[in-house]
Design a protein around this motif. Structure first.
Motif, PDB file in Angstrom:
ATOM      1  N   LEU A   1       0.871  -1.176   0.000  1.00 39.13           N
ATOM      2  CA  LEU A   1       0.000   0.000   0.000  1.00 39.13           C
ATOM      3  C   LEU A   1       0.907   1.225   0.000  1.00 39.13           C
ATOM      4  CD1 LEU A   1      -3.071   0.714   0.166  1.00 39.13           C
ATOM      5  CD2 LEU A   1      -2.716   1.068   2.620  1.00 39.13           C
ATOM      6  N   ALA A   2       0.726   2.097  -0.985  1.00 43.33           N
ATOM      7  CA  ALA A   2       1.573   3.285  -1.096  1.00 43.33           C
ATOM      8  C   ALA A   2       0.737   4.465  -1.538  1.00 43.33           C
ATOM      9  CB  ALA A   2       2.717   3.043  -2.084  1.00 43.33           C
ATOM     10  N   GLY A   3       0.897   5.597  -0.833  1.00 42.86           N
ATOM     11  CA  GLY A   3       0.124   6.783  -1.172  1.00 42.86           C
ATOM     12  C   GLY A   3       0.427   7.918  -0.222  1.00 42.86           C
ATOM     13  N   TYR A   4      -0.597   8.691   0.101  1.00 39.33           N
ATOM     14  CA  TYR A   4      -0.407   9.764   1.069  1.00 39.33           C
ATOM     15  C   TYR A   4      -1.640   9.868   1.954  1.00 39.33           C
ATOM     16  CZ  TYR A   4      -3.486  13.096  -1.382  1.00 39.33           C
ATOM     17  OH  TYR A   4      -4.562  13.731  -1.932  1.00 39.33           O
ATOM     18  N   VAL A   5      -1.435  10.507   3.085  1.00 42.53           N
ATOM     19  CA  VAL A   5      -2.511  10.667   4.054  1.00 42.53           C
ATOM     20  C   VAL A   5      -2.356  12.032   4.713  1.00 42.53           C
ATOM     21  CG1 VAL A   5      -1.125   9.573   5.867  1.00 42.53           C
ATOM     22  CG2 VAL A   5      -3.612   9.620   6.085  1.00 42.53           C
TER      23      VAL A   5
END
Length: 470
Positions: free
Chosen positions: A423-427
């Motif tokens: 899981l890779a992304g931003y928050v």
């Protein structure tokens, strides 16, 4: 065979992007508060809301890429590494994550906030698509479109594939943004051009030579095509080679046969069967249909985790970098693009564009680094907005439930193969501070996949629930 989840350009100032991300985070949080139970879904979507339910605000379509000359001022809190470690550190020892776990959390300025084996490489599965998307938006004009055309070469009409991953047989009754070009429309336009030229009888040929090399990646599981996991990649196909739920092993030929039928429907007599053709320079243009923009195609590819679209885009990247439309040229161009933009690539091994290949090796530092790099330029920044929203869209629609702090605040790309979860992304955390992250594990074959998935999601949710600003 491994289980595969299917459909699984000027510089711009960083302060502007930070402001954008903080605003997006606040807006999404507000929506999540009002919609967290999902009770409005039947009213808004007529049922469960899918990836197309998030409408683009007026004036923010991807047909053009906005240029910013004066960054907007913004005040943001600097993330505190100690707070980040306190929020997620204990979760990384969860046995449900298996024996190998890698994590990278970055501030948007590139500061490392958490590094746990971030330079070690893992089987990335579909998070590979982040690299393909970044290279596509870097190498191709995001406003460009792929053309599928017909030419008249002597007595033969040649259908020329331009590598449109979403070329359809006919326009669907409820088209999405990427449903722009179709063979029936092209046949009608071609028939009109033929009649204007005084021709009503032709032979048919097809040219799918834009792409080169193997149509089936040699590093994929040998059963992928036979088991209907993926279509052999072609510069010419319709409906990604699917018909009545069955994937074709000869998508260019099948698309041409369907085109010939539409041409007959339009009043043109077609003699003989379709044959491979190589139209010369004297061939006369007849008609053309054009795809959605490159940026829109990338958006759909990420939200849907579309393996076929990713593989087509990889070949376009290879061509744009001066090579041929092959897997090898495409992967070389992706790696070169990452290096040119200072994305860390420790141990990177890339064998495809979709992540179907178990021979791929990517580090969490690379996934987090490519997301941070994407935030620095107007052409690539849409990649962040293209990511599925936790609990609402795409491959995250059924993750981050109503009781999760990550619901509506996590935007990420998933990656799943047997024993592999990424899981890779931003928050945006509770203070509105944007954090870029990547969590990878590839040694969980003995753990229930849904349990491991939940453990990975817990890490991202902990970042959303953290007051990580210093």
């Amino acid at each position: 065979m491994a289980h595969v989840t299917r459909r699984d350009r000027g510089r711009v100032g960083l302060p502007w992007l930070l402001g954008t991300l903080v605003l997006v985070g606040a807006l999404v949080a507000a929506v999540a508060f009002g919609w967290t139970t999902g009770r409005l879904n039947p009213l808004v979507c007529g049922g469960a809301c899918g990836p197309e339910a998030v409408a683009t605000p007026a004036g923010l379509t991807l047909d053009t890429v906005p240029e910013r000359t004066a960054p907007d001022p913004v005040v943001t809190r600097r993330p505190d590494p100690d707070a980040v470690r306190a929020a997620v550190g204990g979760l990384l020892d969860d046995p449900d994550l298996g024996g190998r776990v890698g994590v990278s959390v970055l501030a948007l300025d590139g500061t490392s906030l958490l590094d746990r084996d971030a330079s070690a490489t893992f089987v990335p599965a579909s998070t590979t698509k982040l690299l393909t998307a970044y290279a596509t938006l870097s190498r191709l004009d995001p406003t460009a479109r792929f053309s599928t055309s017909t030419v008249l070469d002597g007595e033969q009409v040649v259908l020329v594939g331009g590598g449109d991953p979403y070329l359809a047989s006919t326009r669907p009754s409820r088209p999405t943004r990427v449903d722009r070009a179709d063979l029936r429309t092209l046949a009608r336009r071609t028939a009109d051009a033929l009649r204007a030229a005084g021709r009503t009888t032709v032979r048919i040929g097809y040219d799918a030579g834009l792409f080169t090399g193997p149509a089936v990646n040699p590093t994929w599981e040998s059963s992928y095509v036979a088991d209907q996991v993926v279509t052999p990649v072609s510069a010419l196909w319709a409906d990604q080679g699917e018909r009545d739920g069955v994937r074709s092993t000869t998508p260019a030929q099948d698309a041409t046969a369907r085109f010939a039928g539409y041409l007959r429907d339009a009043g043109i007599r077609v003699r003989g069967d379709a044959t491979r053709a190589d139209p010369g320079s004297s061939a006369q243009p007849l008609a053309v249909v054009r795809s959605a923009t490159v940026a829109q195609v990338v958006d759909a590819m990420l939200v849907r985790s579309d393996n076929e679209a990713a593989e087509v885009l990889l070949r376009h990247v290879g061509i744009a970098a001066g090579g041929a439309g092959s897997v090898a040229d495409g992967t070389r161009a992706v790696v070169a693009t990452l290096r040119e933009n200072d994305v860390p690539v420790p141990g990177l091994r890339l064998r495809d564009g979709s992540g179907l290949s178990r021979a791929n090796r990517i580090a969490p530092a690379t996934l987090a680094g490519v997301l941070r790099a994407a935030s620095a330029r107007a052409a690539t920044a849409p990649l962040l907005a293209d990511l599925p929203v936790g609990g609402f869209t795409g491959t995250l629609a059924n993750r981050f439930g109503t009781d999760s702090a990550g619901r509506g605040l996590v935007r990420a790309k998933t990656g799943t193969l047997t024993g592999v979860h990424s899981l890779a992304g931003y928050v945006t955390d509770r203070d509105g501070t944007p954090l870029v992250f990547a969590v990878m594990t590839d040694d969980t074959e003995d753990v229930n996949p849904f349990v491991t998935q939940a453990a990975v999601d817990d890490v991202a949710a902990a970042l959303a629930g953290c007051s990580c600003g210093g």
